[in-house]
Design an enzyme around this catalytic site. Sequence first.
Site, PDB file in Angstrom:
ATOM      1  N   GLY A  93       7.880  13.282  -1.990  1.00  0.00           N
ATOM      2  CA  GLY A  93       7.250  13.624  -3.039  1.00  0.00           C
ATOM      3  C   GLY A  93       7.641  13.398  -4.266  1.00  0.00           C
ATOM      4  N   CYS A 144      13.506  13.094   2.105  1.00  0.00           N
ATOM      5  CA  CYS A 144      13.736  13.393   0.689  1.00  0.00           C
ATOM      6  C   CYS A 144      13.166  14.670   0.274  1.00  0.00           C
ATOM      7  CB  CYS A 144      12.979  12.112  -0.060  1.00  0.00           C
ATOM      8  SG  CYS A 144      13.260  11.955  -1.776  1.00  0.00           S
ATOM      9  N   TYR A 145      11.881  14.805  -0.510  1.00  0.00           N
ATOM     10  CA  TYR A 145      11.685  16.171  -0.905  1.00  0.00           C
ATOM     11  C   TYR A 145      11.318  17.002   0.519  1.00  0.00           C
ATOM     12  CZ  TYR A 145       8.613  19.839  -2.436  1.00  0.00           C
ATOM     13  OH  TYR A 145       8.072  20.985  -3.064  1.00  0.00           O
ATOM     14  N   HIS A 204      15.115   7.202   2.653  1.00  0.00           N
ATOM     15  CA  HIS A 204      13.873   6.697   3.257  1.00  0.00           C
ATOM     16  C   HIS A 204      14.023   5.794   4.203  1.00  0.00           C
ATOM     17  CE1 HIS A 204      11.276   8.586   0.097  1.00  0.00           C
ATOM     18  NE2 HIS A 204      12.394   8.364  -0.666  1.00  0.00           N
ATOM     19  N   GLU A 252      11.733   4.817   6.292  1.00  0.00           N
ATOM     20  CA  GLU A 252      10.608   4.023   6.669  1.00  0.00           C
ATOM     21  C   GLU A 252      10.475   2.962   5.606  1.00  0.00           C
ATOM     22  OE1 GLU A 252       9.408   6.948   2.948  1.00  0.00           O
ATOM     23  OE2 GLU A 252      10.767   6.819   4.667  1.00  0.00           O
ATOM     24  N   GLY A 285     -18.274 -10.262   8.307  1.00  0.00           N
ATOM     25  CA  GLY A 285     -17.467 -11.419   8.845  1.00  0.00           C
ATOM     26  C   GLY A 285     -15.835 -11.395   8.764  1.00  0.00           C
ATOM     27  N   GLY A 286     -15.451 -10.030   8.117  1.00  0.00           N
ATOM     28  CA  GLY A 286     -14.290  -9.735   7.931  1.00  0.00           C
ATOM     29  C   GLY A 286     -13.455  -9.359   9.343  1.00  0.00           C
ATOM     30  N   ASP A 311     -12.309  -6.376  10.123  1.00  0.00           N
ATOM     31  CA  ASP A 311     -12.435  -4.903  10.502  1.00  0.00           C
ATOM     32  C   ASP A 311     -13.853  -4.922  11.141  1.00  0.00           C
ATOM     33  OD1 ASP A 311     -10.018  -4.336   9.219  1.00  0.00           O
ATOM     34  OD2 ASP A 311     -10.945  -3.562   7.265  1.00  0.00           O
ATOM     35  N   SER A 312     -14.921  -5.436  10.293  1.00  0.00           N
ATOM     36  CA  SER A 312     -16.321  -5.252  10.938  1.00  0.00           C
ATOM     37  C   SER A 312     -16.396  -6.123  12.175  1.00  0.00           C
ATOM     38  CB  SER A 312     -17.271  -5.641   9.951  1.00  0.00           C
ATOM     39  OG  SER A 312     -17.058  -7.013   9.721  1.00  0.00           O
ATOM     40  N   SER A 313     -15.659  -7.064  12.345  1.00  0.00           N
ATOM     41  CA  SER A 313     -15.714  -8.070  13.555  1.00  0.00           C
ATOM     42  C   SER A 313     -15.195  -7.137  14.753  1.00  0.00           C
ATOM     43  CB  SER A 313     -14.936  -9.325  13.336  1.00  0.00           C
ATOM     44  OG  SER A 313     -15.779  -9.925  12.513  1.00  0.00           O
ATOM     45  N   LYS A 328      -4.168  -1.717   9.517  1.00  0.00           N
ATOM     46  CA  LYS A 328      -4.734  -2.978   9.505  1.00  0.00           C
ATOM     47  C   LYS A 328      -3.865  -3.987  10.684  1.00  0.00           C
ATOM     48  CE  LYS A 328      -7.141  -6.266   7.866  1.00  0.00           C
ATOM     49  NZ  LYS A 328      -8.693  -6.036   7.556  1.00  0.00           N
TER      50      LYS A 328
END
Length: 510
Positions: A53, A80-81, A167, A169, A222-223, A225-227, A366
């Site tokens: 942070g 880190c923080y 870090h 990650e 049609g993307g 996520d919604s599919s 995603k």
Amino acid sequence: MKKVLVLDFGGQYNLLVARRVRECGVYCEIRSWRESMEHIRAFQPDALIFTGGPATVFEPNAPMVDPALFSMGIPVLGICYGQQLMIHLLGGQCRRAETREYGKVELTHNGKSPLFKDIPATAVYWMSHGVEVETLAPGFEVVASTDGCRCAAIQCAEKQLYGVQFHPEVLHTQYGKELLQNFLYGICGFTAEWTMASYLEEAVAECRAKIGSGRVLLALSGGVDSSVAAALLQRAVGDQLTCIFVDHGLLRKDEGDQVEEVMTHQFHVDVRRVNAKDRFLSRLAGVTDPEAKRKIIGEEFIRVFEAEAKKIGAVDFLAQGTIYPDVVESGLGGESVVIKSHHNVGGLPDCVDFKDIVEPLRRLFKDEVRQLGIELGLPEQLVWRQPFPGPGLAIRVIGEITEEKLEILRDADAIFREEMALAGLDRTTSQYFAVLTSVRSVGVMGDERTYDYTLALRAVQSQDFMTATWSRLPYELLDKVSGRIVGEVKHINRIVYDITSKPPATVEWE
């Protein structure tokens, strides 16, 4: 199933922390450092990770947590923080670093910590700090250092408390994934239980329990996520689901037909397709400002969706393809600064009356949504579809939108995507697309003068799309794409390649 709670202190890499934990097959969620002890205990975490942070731990109003967290009897990793906070609260001291470290730094560990098991003694790690631990808290020892930071990694093995100044990650840290695996598997004793097969089973059960015998309405764009959300809900509640697919005429080549084919014939979803191209293009006529385009498309979409929803009748639930980054970026899942507001986060829309909302992908990143799509049996060409903005091609046609310009762009973009796939770069490049600029220039074709459009090609590499670097596509590929587009698509006589990173540019042109 074991799970990790990631406490967010506002650092720029914090979403990556959760992604890396998930990639190790361990479920985790991000919560703000302000989360109460009551809520933390209710979550029943099996380990805690404190993120980085921007605050300075010894200054007034710095983010703090209840020291009781360190007495829960579960492993804690401070990054880190997070490391500095741990030491500050447990009796040690921090100070402004004599040598601030930013970027790649060589670090050496002493082989005494399970964090560094099977990791080379010296390697490159990513630092980003101007504060460091000066005096260790009782029971802690130094296990790794750099030339400029004595306490680059520390531990109190007896209490399972660990801290790193770097870090792990980020991809710039050479053995970051291995270090996180050592923490999760070796120290915490977890196994890779978090799989899409297990999530699918759990999500289907949750949707069935919540929806019961109710009816569900989903806006199918049609993307990806919604599919995926539609396929999951169909498995959970079958014909209780109805999808409204508003085709605004701004989709890529053949995209609307492909989505409708898959959803209706393969998954037997009740899809109500609304062909609203003329309505949208009429509203967009003469509009050149990109924000005005977005506003018009968003408003018109709501109006069309509202009209179609009323035709269906009473519906109990609205389903949305909200994913985890939407929640976090909207400031609801962690502490990081609100990056952008998402239209599908934060409650029910005003236009239609629903009892409640269903978001079966709300806990997924995603890449996990794509994995879930494969698990559900969606075709790979749909699951691995390139990211596509809500306003569609409207913001990839610079300036005024016409049907002629959209057809030019669809054909050119299809060629670019086809050649990227043939070159094997379609899944290793984060995002790529074509943009039809408003620039027209002189050319020569067949010994005749032309005065046609300039097309821009854009391809980027990114982890989280907060930043992005332009992709170094092979010259041979760019040459082939350019030749095909100019030869096969009318009214384009010049191709340019965008070599601007984000920042200073954005990924999309508008």
